[in-house]
Design a protein around this motif. Sequence first.
Motif, short mmCIF file in Angstrom:
data_model
loop_
_atom_site.label_atom_id
_atom_site.label_comp_id
_atom_site.label_asym_id
_atom_site.label_seq_id
_atom_site.Cartn_x
_atom_site.Cartn_y
_atom_site.Cartn_z
N VAL A 117 103.72 59.55 100.34
CA VAL A 117 103.03 58.27 99.95
C VAL A 117 103.94 57.50 98.85
O VAL A 117 104.06 56.41 98.80
N LEU A 118 104.24 58.26 97.78
CA LEU A 118 105.25 57.64 96.77
C LEU A 118 106.58 57.65 96.97
O LEU A 118 107.36 57.36 95.93
N ALA A 119 107.11 57.80 98.16
CA ALA A 119 108.62 57.87 98.36
C ALA A 119 109.55 56.87 97.68
O ALA A 119 110.50 56.93 97.30
N ASP A 120 108.68 55.50 98.01
CA ASP A 120 109.76 54.31 97.59
C ASP A 120 109.64 54.34 95.94
O ASP A 120 110.81 53.89 95.36
N LYS A 121 108.54 54.73 95.52
CA LYS A 121 108.54 54.81 93.82
C LYS A 121 109.55 55.74 93.26
O LYS A 121 110.08 55.57 92.44
N ILE A 122 109.40 56.88 93.98
CA ILE A 122 110.17 58.29 93.62
C ILE A 122 111.69 57.62 93.68
O ILE A 122 112.74 57.86 92.71
N ALA A 123 112.04 57.23 94.84
CA ALA A 123 113.57 56.43 94.99
C ALA A 123 113.83 55.59 94.05
O ALA A 123 115.25 55.90 93.52
N LEU A 124 112.96 54.76 93.66
CA LEU A 124 113.37 53.59 92.80
C LEU A 124 113.73 54.38 91.44
O LEU A 124 114.42 53.95 90.60
N GLN A 125 112.81 55.28 91.01
CA GLN A 125 113.03 55.88 89.68
C GLN A 125 114.33 56.73 89.64
O GLN A 125 115.16 56.69 88.55
N ALA A 126 114.68 57.25 90.88
CA ALA A 126 115.89 58.24 91.02
C ALA A 126 117.08 57.12 90.95
O ALA A 126 117.91 57.42 90.24
N GLN A 127 117.00 55.92 91.29
CA GLN A 127 118.19 55.05 91.06
C GLN A 127 118.46 54.44 89.81
O GLN A 127 119.48 54.27 89.40
N LYS A 128 117.17 54.54 88.92
CA LYS A 128 117.37 54.17 87.37
C LYS A 128 117.58 55.49 86.68
O LYS A 128 117.81 55.33 85.49
N GLY A 129 118.00 56.54 87.52
CA GLY A 129 118.33 57.83 86.61
C GLY A 129 117.21 58.78 86.11
O GLY A 129 117.31 59.51 85.29
N ILE A 130 115.99 58.26 86.54
CA ILE A 130 114.72 59.01 86.35
C ILE A 130 114.56 60.13 87.18
O ILE A 130 114.12 59.86 88.20
N LEU A 131 114.66 61.38 87.00
CA LEU A 131 114.55 62.38 88.02
C LEU A 131 113.41 63.43 87.42
O LEU A 131 113.26 63.73 86.15
N HIS A 132 112.77 64.27 88.19
CA HIS A 132 111.59 65.19 87.92
C HIS A 132 110.49 64.74 86.99
O HIS A 132 110.26 65.27 86.10
N LYS A 133 110.24 63.52 86.96
CA LYS A 133 109.00 62.81 86.20
C LYS A 133 107.97 63.48 86.83
O LYS A 133 107.52 63.25 88.20
N ARG A 134 107.03 63.75 85.84
CA ARG A 134 105.79 64.52 86.49
C ARG A 134 104.85 63.35 87.15
O ARG A 134 104.73 62.20 86.56
N ILE A 135 104.24 63.68 88.12
CA ILE A 135 103.54 62.51 88.79
C ILE A 135 101.94 62.59 88.18
O ILE A 135 101.51 64.01 88.27
N LYS A 136 101.48 61.41 87.70
CA LYS A 136 100.25 61.59 87.36
C LYS A 136 99.21 61.38 88.39
O LYS A 136 99.17 60.16 88.95
N VAL A 137 98.25 62.20 88.63
CA VAL A 137 97.16 62.16 89.73
C VAL A 137 95.86 62.35 89.31
O VAL A 137 95.45 63.14 88.54
N MET A 138 94.98 61.28 89.58
CA MET A 138 93.66 61.32 89.47
C MET A 138 92.75 61.90 90.54
O MET A 138 93.10 61.41 91.71
#
Length: 300
Positions: A117-138
């Motif tokens: 579901v968050l594939a686009d957001k995770i890909a965008l973060q990877a492009q910015k060099g943000i890797l393995h950021k914990r996903i906050k889930v409610m």
Amino acid sequence: MDRTLVDIERTKLIMATIQWFPGHMAKALRQVKENIKQVDIVLELVDARLPESSRNPQLAQILQNKPSILVLTKKDLADSQTTAGWVRYYESQKQPAIAVNSTTGSLKIIEEKIKQVLADKIALQAQKGILHKRIKVMCIGIPNVGKSTLLNHLVKKNVAQVGNRPGVTKSQQWLKAGKDMLLLDTPGILWPKFEDPMIGKKLALTGAIKETLYAKDDIALYLLEHFCQFAPANLKEYYKLTDSDLSLSTVDLLLLITKKIGFKDDYDRASERMILECRKGKLGRYTLDTVPESTQRYDG
């Protein structure tokens, strides 16, 4: 007519409106509104036995455009084909959904669905060099939907208080799940008024409503109505009934079962026992909500 029959008929004909909205639920609803901006995605937990009836409309309003996954819990207690139909229905409505048994094999399934579901957001973060950021889930849902049980399984610790009754979780807490997720647990939240009294009956039967707030015999009569219509063989087998017995009115059938299980004319005690046996799956797997007709064909 026997006085006992009069009492049961009155209970059957006059359905008191079941409501339960204690102060801690109102507070929890405010906290959900405050914290929704902090999270990446929401797991909205519903009971697979009544997926639509166990969705809180107030929570749906709060979610708005926030990515969410509908998690149908307790799938081991629900009819498997109907559960598959509900998952397919929600997916057809652009609402990501999965069904899980809250105590086994859920972590990998949920992690994969979240990343999908968050594939686009995770890909965008990877492009910015943000890797393995914990996903906050409610995690949100109504009382006794299995949130704490699922969370304990996801974090592999008994960190969330569990109980087979509504209202156990009273506060919010962050929990670590694996390497990739932070989970925010929230108390179960009901809405102040059920527009359809049938929803109250369904929630009472499955254990989402405090037992002192409804008449047990009224819920037992609803149980009998449902199983006589959708799973009569289950009733026959468990309570040793005949076809002739099932042709009785639900009131007379309740009295018959009360005598069969040795409670004489104590139908209130028998009603409580029947409800508990139903919740534990003694009467077989069942689903109280019907899948919309357009998605009732199953893959098998």
